[in-house]
Design a protein around this motif. Structure first.
Motif, PDB file in Angstrom:
ATOM      1  N   VAL A  47       0.845  -1.194   0.000  1.00  0.00           N
ATOM      2  CA  VAL A  47       0.000   0.000   0.000  1.00  0.00           C
ATOM      3  C   VAL A  47       0.879   1.242   0.000  1.00  0.00           C
ATOM      4  CG1 VAL A  47      -1.678   1.352   1.302  1.00  0.00           C
ATOM      5  CG2 VAL A  47      -1.936  -1.128   1.178  1.00  0.00           C
ATOM      6  N   LYS A  48       0.510   2.218  -0.824  1.00  0.00           N
ATOM      7  CA  LYS A  48       1.197   3.513  -0.834  1.00  0.00           C
ATOM      8  C   LYS A  48       0.155   4.621  -0.881  1.00  0.00           C
ATOM      9  CE  LYS A  48       4.849   4.123  -3.434  1.00  0.00           C
ATOM     10  NZ  LYS A  48       5.710   4.370  -4.634  1.00  0.00           N
ATOM     11  N   VAL A  49       0.182   5.508   0.109  1.00  0.00           N
ATOM     12  CA  VAL A  49      -0.742   6.639   0.148  1.00  0.00           C
ATOM     13  C   VAL A  49      -0.228   7.738  -0.786  1.00  0.00           C
ATOM     14  CG1 VAL A  49      -1.778   8.418   1.598  1.00  0.00           C
ATOM     15  CG2 VAL A  49      -1.472   6.101   2.495  1.00  0.00           C
ATOM     16  N   LYS A  50      -1.082   8.159  -1.714  1.00  0.00           N
ATOM     17  CA  LYS A  50      -0.699   9.206  -2.657  1.00  0.00           C
ATOM     18  C   LYS A  50      -1.098  10.591  -2.154  1.00  0.00           C
ATOM     19  CE  LYS A  50       0.954   8.205  -5.964  1.00  0.00           C
ATOM     20  NZ  LYS A  50       2.392   7.939  -6.268  1.00  0.00           N
ATOM     21  N   SER A  51      -2.256  10.666  -1.474  1.00  0.00           N
ATOM     22  CA  SER A  51      -2.699  11.941  -0.923  1.00  0.00           C
ATOM     23  C   SER A  51      -3.702  11.677   0.188  1.00  0.00           C
ATOM     24  CB  SER A  51      -3.340  12.818  -2.013  1.00  0.00           C
ATOM     25  OG  SER A  51      -4.525  12.205  -2.512  1.00  0.00           O
ATOM     26  N   GLY A  52      -3.843  12.666   1.088  1.00  0.00           N
ATOM     27  CA  GLY A  52      -4.777  12.532   2.193  1.00  0.00           C
ATOM     28  C   GLY A  52      -4.126  11.935   3.437  1.00  0.00           C
ATOM     29  N   ILE A  53      -4.908  11.862   4.508  1.00  0.00           N
ATOM     30  CA  ILE A  53      -4.428  11.341   5.792  1.00  0.00           C
ATOM     31  C   ILE A  53      -5.132  10.020   6.081  1.00  0.00           C
ATOM     32  CG2 ILE A  53      -4.236  11.748   8.276  1.00  0.00           C
ATOM     33  CD1 ILE A  53      -4.244  14.723   7.718  1.00  0.00           C
ATOM     34  N   ALA A  54      -4.348   8.964   6.193  1.00  0.00           N
ATOM     35  CA  ALA A  54      -4.872   7.634   6.493  1.00  0.00           C
ATOM     36  C   ALA A  54      -4.186   7.102   7.740  1.00  0.00           C
ATOM     37  CB  ALA A  54      -4.642   6.688   5.320  1.00  0.00           C
ATOM     38  N   GLU A  55      -4.940   6.344   8.541  1.00  0.00           N
ATOM     39  CA  GLU A  55      -4.415   5.796   9.794  1.00  0.00           C
ATOM     40  C   GLU A  55      -4.664   4.299   9.875  1.00  0.00           C
ATOM     41  OE1 GLU A  55      -5.162   9.596  12.847  1.00  0.00           O
ATOM     42  OE2 GLU A  55      -6.420   7.797  12.950  1.00  0.00           O
ATOM     43  N   ILE A  56      -3.740   3.621  10.553  1.00  0.00           N
ATOM     44  CA  ILE A  56      -3.937   2.231  10.959  1.00  0.00           C
ATOM     45  C   ILE A  56      -3.751   2.186  12.471  1.00  0.00           C
ATOM     46  CG2 ILE A  56      -3.068  -0.136  10.831  1.00  0.00           C
ATOM     47  CD1 ILE A  56      -2.197   0.373   7.998  1.00  0.00           C
ATOM     48  N   PHE A  77      -8.171   3.710   8.002  1.00  0.00           N
ATOM     49  CA  PHE A  77      -9.202   4.721   8.259  1.00  0.00           C
ATOM     50  C   PHE A  77      -8.808   6.035   7.595  1.00  0.00           C
ATOM     51  CE2 PHE A  77     -10.655   8.181  11.205  1.00  0.00           C
ATOM     52  CZ  PHE A  77     -11.988   8.154  10.818  1.00  0.00           C
ATOM     53  N   ALA A  78      -9.758   6.627   6.872  1.00  0.00           N
ATOM     54  CA  ALA A  78      -9.514   7.893   6.176  1.00  0.00           C
ATOM     55  C   ALA A  78      -9.927   9.062   7.062  1.00  0.00           C
ATOM     56  CB  ALA A  78     -10.281   7.921   4.864  1.00  0.00           C
ATOM     57  N   VAL A  79      -8.929   9.764   7.612  1.00  0.00           N
ATOM     58  CA  VAL A  79      -9.208  10.963   8.402  1.00  0.00           C
ATOM     59  C   VAL A  79      -9.740  12.067   7.499  1.00  0.00           C
ATOM     60  CG1 VAL A  79      -8.200  12.669   9.976  1.00  0.00           C
ATOM     61  CG2 VAL A  79      -7.415  10.290  10.032  1.00  0.00           C
ATOM     62  N   GLU A  80      -9.205  12.131   6.296  1.00  0.00           N
ATOM     63  CA  GLU A  80      -9.747  12.971   5.232  1.00  0.00           C
ATOM     64  C   GLU A  80      -9.715  12.131   3.954  1.00  0.00           C
ATOM     65  OE1 GLU A  80      -6.978  16.248   5.420  1.00  0.00           O
ATOM     66  OE2 GLU A  80      -5.714  15.375   3.857  1.00  0.00           O
ATOM     67  N   ASP A  81     -10.254  12.650   2.868  1.00  0.00           N
ATOM     68  CA  ASP A  81     -10.285  11.867   1.631  1.00  0.00           C
ATOM     69  C   ASP A  81      -8.880  11.369   1.295  1.00  0.00           C
ATOM     70  OD1 ASP A  81     -12.932  12.391   1.507  1.00  0.00           O
ATOM     71  OD2 ASP A  81     -12.841  13.790  -0.179  1.00  0.00           O
ATOM     72  N   VAL A  82      -8.783  10.078   1.027  1.00  0.00           N
ATOM     73  CA  VAL A  82      -7.483   9.437   0.810  1.00  0.00           C
ATOM     74  C   VAL A  82      -7.455   8.773  -0.561  1.00  0.00           C
ATOM     75  CG1 VAL A  82      -5.958   7.562   1.561  1.00  0.00           C
ATOM     76  CG2 VAL A  82      -7.027   9.042   3.261  1.00  0.00           C
ATOM     77  N   GLU A  83      -6.382   9.003  -1.271  1.00  0.00           N
ATOM     78  CA  GLU A  83      -6.110   8.267  -2.513  1.00  0.00           C
ATOM     79  C   GLU A  83      -4.868   7.418  -2.291  1.00  0.00           C
ATOM     80  OE1 GLU A  83      -4.812   8.962  -7.193  1.00  0.00           O
ATOM     81  OE2 GLU A  83      -5.556  10.648  -5.988  1.00  0.00           O
ATOM     82  N   LEU A  84      -4.968   6.130  -2.594  1.00  0.00           N
ATOM     83  CA  LEU A  84      -3.823   5.249  -2.396  1.00  0.00           C
ATOM     84  C   LEU A  84      -3.712   4.253  -3.538  1.00  0.00           C
ATOM     85  CD1 LEU A  84      -5.108   2.302  -1.372  1.00  0.00           C
ATOM     86  CD2 LEU A  84      -5.342   3.541   0.774  1.00  0.00           C
ATOM     87  N   GLU A  85      -2.532   3.643  -3.626  1.00  0.00           N
ATOM     88  CA  GLU A  85      -2.281   2.554  -4.569  1.00  0.00           C
ATOM     89  C   GLU A  85      -2.035   1.279  -3.782  1.00  0.00           C
ATOM     90  OE1 GLU A  85      -0.108   5.144  -8.150  1.00  0.00           O
ATOM     91  OE2 GLU A  85       1.086   3.875  -6.797  1.00  0.00           O
ATOM     92  N   TRP A  86      -2.531   0.176  -4.302  1.00  0.00           N
ATOM     93  CA  TRP A  86      -2.331  -1.099  -3.623  1.00  0.00           C
ATOM     94  C   TRP A  86      -2.114  -2.215  -4.629  1.00  0.00           C
ATOM     95  CZ3 TRP A  86      -5.628  -5.261  -4.372  1.00  0.00           C
ATOM     96  CH2 TRP A  86      -6.858  -4.986  -4.964  1.00  0.00           C
ATOM     97  N   ASP A 184       4.709   0.233  14.998  1.00  0.00           N
ATOM     98  CA  ASP A 184       4.991  -0.222  13.638  1.00  0.00           C
ATOM     99  C   ASP A 184       3.697  -0.692  12.985  1.00  0.00           C
ATOM    100  OD1 ASP A 184       5.963  -1.272  11.305  1.00  0.00           O
ATOM    101  OD2 ASP A 184       7.500  -2.520  12.241  1.00  0.00           O
ATOM    102  N   VAL A 185       3.215   0.057  11.990  1.00  0.00           N
ATOM    103  CA  VAL A 185       1.939  -0.280  11.366  1.00  0.00           C
ATOM    104  C   VAL A 185       2.027  -1.537  10.516  1.00  0.00           C
ATOM    105  CG1 VAL A 185       1.095   2.087  11.349  1.00  0.00           C
ATOM    106  CG2 VAL A 185       2.420   1.242   9.411  1.00  0.00           C
TER     107      VAL A 185
END
Length: 446
Positions: A47-56, A77-86, A184-185
């Protein structure tokens, strides 16, 4: 060809596809939603977050950094809108489980209330988290620990009183650990400790007490004695460390179904750990919640809150819990793929060791005493067994061994009854300490 280490070589095995592909996918998670993920042991998710704030579990994922997950059940969990690649050969992009998180607001409110207690007193909140199996007790503790250290230099003490959880130790232990850095996530357990050597994150230093049995019902009296020992050490650490004292503690206990119906165990935990806040998680029966509140309010006052079962929780099957226990044992001796350790194997005579075991009162029905029992050295008793090495001399009495601090753990990999020899795996080189050992209920076959 590179040699492979036992316990580590399975990481490099070929991955099995289960209906998905190995292509790179793009995913958008709307604010307030979460992606529930289950990755098996024979697959891998990148997983790679491209934009936004995501939490584990409350720990934020860095933008542009690729994370790898294996044998893991978690939620992003998306704290704000999140775009990611997986990328994962096991997951089908058409059947991803993305749902609204309905309980994040309650966790935020609880976190801010605990922050207010920390800022208004030198005695931080000591939170007793109560709930049944799969309601999110450990998830809540992990999130609150992550939030506490996110913006301020707190070090909350995480206290694990569930022997089936392997928290900075092999399974069968009760632990208390100051959370001094982000968790460590990528780790399906709580992460690495001082036994893991050099790590990218600050190593956690747990206080560890060995219970040795799988279920507390197998010896309730011994379990409560170990809880009392751990609580005493925890209270001493909190009292002598002003930062930890102000940060408080999060106390994660076994499920309600494993405790007594009169809630005397809850009262015992609260007294020994000096809890001043109670969180009842996922307790929908008003009568049960009222009984718990009446039992604990003399100790905690009005600081009793009720939260719904966490929406981000996944139902953990027994096979998954067992796999986490196995991972914890493997990591203690062999480390992780990123931090590989080299354990030391030694040979000893049968006469060089003295092994006790905690009495299992569900099996030892004739003798219901709490005293440790000497173990006969045979392959049937000790082959592939995890043993706790104590500070007590091997000639010490069972009572002294039972109270003795832990030196570490060993793994008996071979018992040769013809030659009266054992082969024991130790985390460090050197001779076997002349100390008494305690046999645990856990086995590890390489």
């Amino acid at each position: 060809m590179m040699a492979s280490l036992p316990g580590i070589n399975d990481v490099s095995q070929p991955l099995v596809s289960a209906g998905g592909d190995d292509e790179l996918h793009r995913l958008v998670i709307k604010q307030g939603s979460e992606w529930k993920v289950e990755v098996s042991s024979d697959s891998r998710l990148n997983v790679k977050v491209k934009s936004g704030i995501a939490e584990i579990f409350g720990t934020e994922l860095a933008t542009g950094t690729e994370y790898t997950f294996k044998n893991y059940q978690f939620s992003i969990f998306a704290v704000e809108d999140v775009e990611l690649e997986w990328r994962c050969p096991q997951l089908d992009s058409e059947s991803l489980l993305i749902t609204a998180n309905t309980t994040a607001k309650y966790i935020y409110n609880l976190h801010f209330a605990l922050e207010k207690m920390r800022s208004s007193s030198f005695e931080g909140p000591r939170v007793l988290v109560i709930g049944d199996k799969n309601c999110g007790r450990t998830t809540l503790c992990r999130i609150l620990c992550s939030y506490a250290i996110k913006n301020k230099s707190y070090q909350p003490m995480y206290v694990n009183l569930d022997p089936q959880q392997a928290v900075f130790s092999p399974p069968g232990c009760l632990t208390a650990t100051p959370i001094s850095d982000i968790l460590d996530v990528e780790c399906s357990t709580w992460g690495q400790s001082m036994t893991s050597g050099a790590t990218p994150l600050h190593s956690k230093q747990p206080l560890v007490k060995n219970f040795g049995l799988e279920r507390i019902a197998q010896n309730k009296e011994l379990y409560l004695d170990v809880v009392e020992q751990l609580a005493q050490g925890t209270n001493d650490r909190i009292l002598n460390d002003s930062l930890v004292r102000r940060s408080g503690a999060l106390i994660d206990i076994p499920p309600l179904s494993e405790l007594d119906e009169d809630f005397n165990d809850l009262e015992f935990f609260a007294k020994k750990c000096k809890a001043n806040v109670v969180v009842m998680l996922g307790i929908t029966d008003n009568s049960t919640a009222e009984k718990i509140a009446n039992k604990l309010s003399p100790l905690t006052g009005s600081h009793i809150v009720s939260l719904p079962e966490l929406s981000g929780c996944l139902q953990a099957e027994d096979t998954y819990s067992r796999s986490l226990q196995r991972i914890a044992i493997r990591e203690y001796f062999y480390g992780t793929p990123k931090t590989v350790l080299s354990p030391y194997a030694i040979g000893v005579d049968f006469g060089d060791i003295m092994v006790y075991r905690p009495r299992n009162l569900l099996e030892d029905t004739e003798d219901q005493t709490n005293e440790f029992v000497p173990v006969t050295v045979t392959a049937n008793n000790l082959q592939h067994a995890l043993v706790a090495i104590t500070y007590a001399d091997k000639k010490a009495t069972p009572q002294i061994v039972q109270k003795a601090p832990l030196l570490g753990f060993g793994l008996i990999t071979e018992v040769n009854e013809k030659r009266n020899k054992l082969r024991i795996l130790l985390p460090v080189p050197g001779a076997l300490p002349n100390k008494a050992m305690v046999l645990t209920s856990y086995r590890y076959l390489e």
